[in-house]
Design an enzyme around this catalytic site. Structure first.
Site, PDB file in Angstrom:
ATOM      1  N   GLU D  91       0.814  -1.217   0.000  1.00 28.61           N
ATOM      2  CA  GLU D  91       0.000   0.000   0.000  1.00 28.61           C
ATOM      3  C   GLU D  91       0.848   1.269   0.000  1.00 28.61           C
ATOM      4  OE1 GLU D  91      -2.327  -0.180   3.492  1.00 28.61           O
ATOM      5  OE2 GLU D  91      -2.798   1.965   3.482  1.00 28.61           O
ATOM      6  N   ALA D 143       8.991 -11.891  -0.229  1.00 27.59           N
ATOM      7  CA  ALA D 143       9.807 -11.152   0.736  1.00 27.59           C
ATOM      8  C   ALA D 143      10.896 -12.034   1.331  1.00 27.59           C
ATOM      9  CB  ALA D 143       8.907 -10.604   1.852  1.00 27.59           C
ATOM     10  N   ASP D 161       4.960  -6.442   7.480  1.00 29.36           N
ATOM     11  CA  ASP D 161       3.598  -5.907   7.304  1.00 29.36           C
ATOM     12  C   ASP D 161       2.845  -6.871   6.398  1.00 29.36           C
ATOM     13  OD1 ASP D 161       1.421  -4.238   7.295  1.00 29.36           O
ATOM     14  OD2 ASP D 161       2.274  -2.787   5.899  1.00 29.36           O
TER      15      ASP D 161
END
Lengths: 314, 314, 314, 314
Positions: D91, D143, D161
């Site tokens: 985001e 990731a 996150d």
């Protein structure tokens, strides 16, 4: 489908454009008073739920937390609470928690709706013992009237477990500066403590009523302590304001609070509250803290700040 | 808000992506059988509603129309209906309408779920008289078994008031060519008539099961008449198929039907059905008519056409 | 979950205590006019749906049926329809069906909302050709004003595709005896035919507006034919009233109607309507028939019968 | 009705028998990636809302609070944070908050879904500057892979996150003891700090994943600090766990934290977090504290504790 086919939902508006719904597995009891509809339903999410006018009033899943935080901070901060007055609280859970304190000799609970108190005294198993406790005097009347007329009497603790000061709601007068000054303060004995549930207190909602209730109390009492806790079935963080009658009353340390719990409650610890918990709850976040500090509006008999669509604890 | 605060909704899926909800003002009774949950609720929209497994089964607002169309066309087309067999129909309304015919001497109603029949015989006021009528024999068993074993007996009318032939549902076998040929046809007396509720029959839904039920019946009986009517609480047009046992049976004219109603029902006309109505209902629209004409699929013991998400009359 | 995760629902009230919801897979276009919000959404249940103020106006799944029944009965009953006036109909589908008739030379369509007509002429693929047809004159104005002022002009067919005569709604005046007598009747050429969509017409809903529209037309025109059809996306049976200007006009037989379809539509048959269908649709059931026969209320400029919460075709 | 007629609702399950809905005033953008649907909608309740697969991911009303609490505690507790690695965070708001720290020289953000990062970099106005910041390196990949392969590189801060360790979810491996020990710990520079969002952390929900994430981190890192805050759009209290790489790292006092905020953020204070706030948030209540203390379950590559129906931050 196999084990649970009934698809009855209870829907509650959380705002004009926002609502939630939870499945109802059974409607256990239903009734209607002059004031409201009263229902007890069972739900997979919350266990048994008490509804007033179709709104969640209290749930098996989390009412213990709500009521511990309403009752025990003031009773633990008082040196020797004997006489307690409860405004509202018809469900019986507030009285139940008060009666856990060994020092308590008399509890006067005034709730306007006899249908609710009859219903809860019969159907809410967790609270039936409290309704039968000989120390409890239950009166179905206007809490303000009963507090004013109580002859020559004063209380160590006064607990306000009323609906929020809603627009046009019957409880608004019980949140005003005049009521606090002319009735509550006068009816508190020396060393007395007043507490009130204070509506939604999240960082998005704390200016609805929480900050003004706090400001109103600060304009009357020498010391006011605000604390908050998320109550899942209210779908928000909830606020409480605890007010000391006298300037020399002080907050307990974590250790003192833990020690008071051990003394007062006959060795039965609380589920949610202890010294460390209370320290955390009254350490407010920046947004809420600044909202309380900057609030100028005080509820008076003439003015009101209205809350819309939330804060439905009635 | 003032007069009606409870916000309990009953939600029913009408498809995967499509549902409706109606307010429930009271849950009047609840029970559970081996087969399903049984509830009677009151609603502002439909009056009292019988729910099986949380699905609308029949409503005070429109069950009269559904049941008139299931019962009276076959009984009026029969010259002298004395013996009637009802498959399903546990609610009692089908029996109630059958028993209005003065000529009827015996009604055998076979519904698998005793909890439903007990419940309805006590709580559905419109049908309690039917359950007590001495002409009614109520058996809680599998309708197929009971129809097969009925010793040396035949019936003037056989009515199928069963759930749709759903995927995996228990009623599928009762819609097959084998069942119609080997059981229903043999148990019909000369001049006998079979009728079955036949699921959704709108121009968007008629190929779900209606057209195949029709095709299956046409493969067994010499004459089959289809008709349809919108039933609001089913949220669709509903289909019926009426089959004559013998090739010489004919449909009545409007005038003949009106005259039969006058004779058979003791001067009490029907609410919804008369000669003109029936003529209209069996005059199908082009889409439905072509669907029936072109349908090739016949339900057999080996094959099935399944219905998903609609046709929930169980 | 895998293929279709978005859980956007469009919710529509069908009454105070009754609503339905359908999933929206995409919001294709959105706009806002002086009068209303205009959206085109895609849905798994209905295909593309046109919404005015969030209400279903027409769906890909069933608009064809609604519009065939509004347009073709009057055009087929007229001997040689050349000039057609459409009140409302901004979606374009009414014009589309009118333009299928080879005899038609001029169509005047008057819809108040230019945003709707612009939107539909661009985004409703089924109707874009109609908007471009040189025989169509589109005017964005009040339909009453345009019909009154049309200089020296008369029409063979006038079609009212307007919102129901709702409480306070803008369309009420266009359903009154005065409007029918002073405007519609005068603007019809000899042999002319008027038709109006007439709201919900089920056995539970036919007295909302259908029966009064029928009574109002009968008080003005020499012959009025009512017919009804279930429209799934309106969640009810829908009513139409077709009025003949002159006493010598007659209904066609099934065969005549089939023959007219063959002549007028260039060999392209209709999807839903044929002679047999029309005979069935105008053969009303007993409840609706008696409601029409007994209706005493005529809409006049001074009086109204209001409809609440249904009949939302705007 | 007049000003806001569209009744589009977004419905989100909060559990099997529990859901909420909020009105959508506009669907601003929609897209679909290999992994998920991506939408940006506007709502009266929450302002603009980013949805992934139809679930609320972040809202204009409260994302600031969620992200301040994820980013600033570790960066403020680090003496001189220069290099930051963000797992997930597509985001852009996590990066936005990190980039407020003047000391930060390099931010590597690895989010698997390029459609999400492209979408947010164009359409989330609050975050567009962050996406353009030259200190940010955005990589669309797994990731774990990127963190492992980062050559000879270590980070002062690693921020997770990611979605909760859901049953079968892609993120489970990134919450295991093995990952923390073999990857995260090795990639932290001396004095480094790891933080992870840790799912629901209310007194009813803290055992879903929060307590096990905490236990897992404690089994690897010398010091772990848990803190919680109610996030309204997640409909629960949310948990965070901050882990220090080295045994000599300590928590700051309120005053030290306030002083760090003043130094690091160029004189722009945070909206929600300050020293007093952080002290309150890490003072957990009795129920949650005991849940963390007593938790025995550690997430390993072989085991999992699954979360069902909540904790939907993906």
């Amino acid at each position: 489908m196999s084990s649970y086919a009934k698809r009855l939902w209870l829907e509650e508006d959380l705002g004009d454009d926002y609502r939630w719904s939870y499945r109802v597995s059974a409607v256990l009891f239903s009734g209607r008073s002059t004031y409201q509809e009263v229902d007890l339903v069972d739900t997979p999410t919350w266990g048994k739920v008490l509804l007033l006018d179709g709104k969640m009033q209290s749930t098996e899943a989390d009412e213990q937390v709500y009521h511990e935080l309403l009752v025990h901070p003031p009773l633990l901060h008082h040196k020797n609470p004997k006489r307690v007055f409860i405004m509202g609280g018809g469900e019986g859970a507030t009285a139940r928690e008060v009666l856990r304190h060994a020092s308590v000799e008399k509890v006067v609970m005034v709730d306007i709706d006899q249908v609710v108190t009859d219903f809860c005294s019969r159907h809410l198993e967790r609270n039936t013992d409290a309704f039968r406790d000989p120390r409890l005097t239950l009166i179905n009347d206007d809490a303000r009237v009963q507090l004013e007329v109580a002859p020559d009497e004063s209380f160590d603790i006064i607990i306000s477990d009323l609906a929020d000061p809603l627009d046009g709601g019957p409880c608004y007068q019980l949140y005003t500066q005049e009521f606090y000054r002319n009735v509550v303060l006068r009816k508190l004995a020396p060393g007395g403590i007043f507490i009130t549930q204070s509506g939604p207190a999240g960082f998005l909602s704390c200016k609805e009523v929480f900050s003004s209730i706090h400001a109103t109390l600060r304009s009357v009492f020498p010391a006011v302590t605000a604390y908050t806790q998320h109550i899942p079935s209210f779908c928000d963080v909830w606020g409480y304001n605890m007010a000391f009658r006298d300037a020399d009353q002080t907050l307990l340390t974590e250790e003192q609070l833990d020690s008071r719990i051990a003394q007062q409650l006959g060795g039965r610890p609380l589920t949610f509250l202890d010294g460390a918990t209370f320290t955390g709850l009254r350490q407010l976040n920046k947004v809420v803290r600044e909202a309380l500090e900057s609030e100028k509006e005080v509820y008076t008999a003439d003015s009101a700040r209205f809350i819309h669509g939330s804060g439905l604890k009635a």
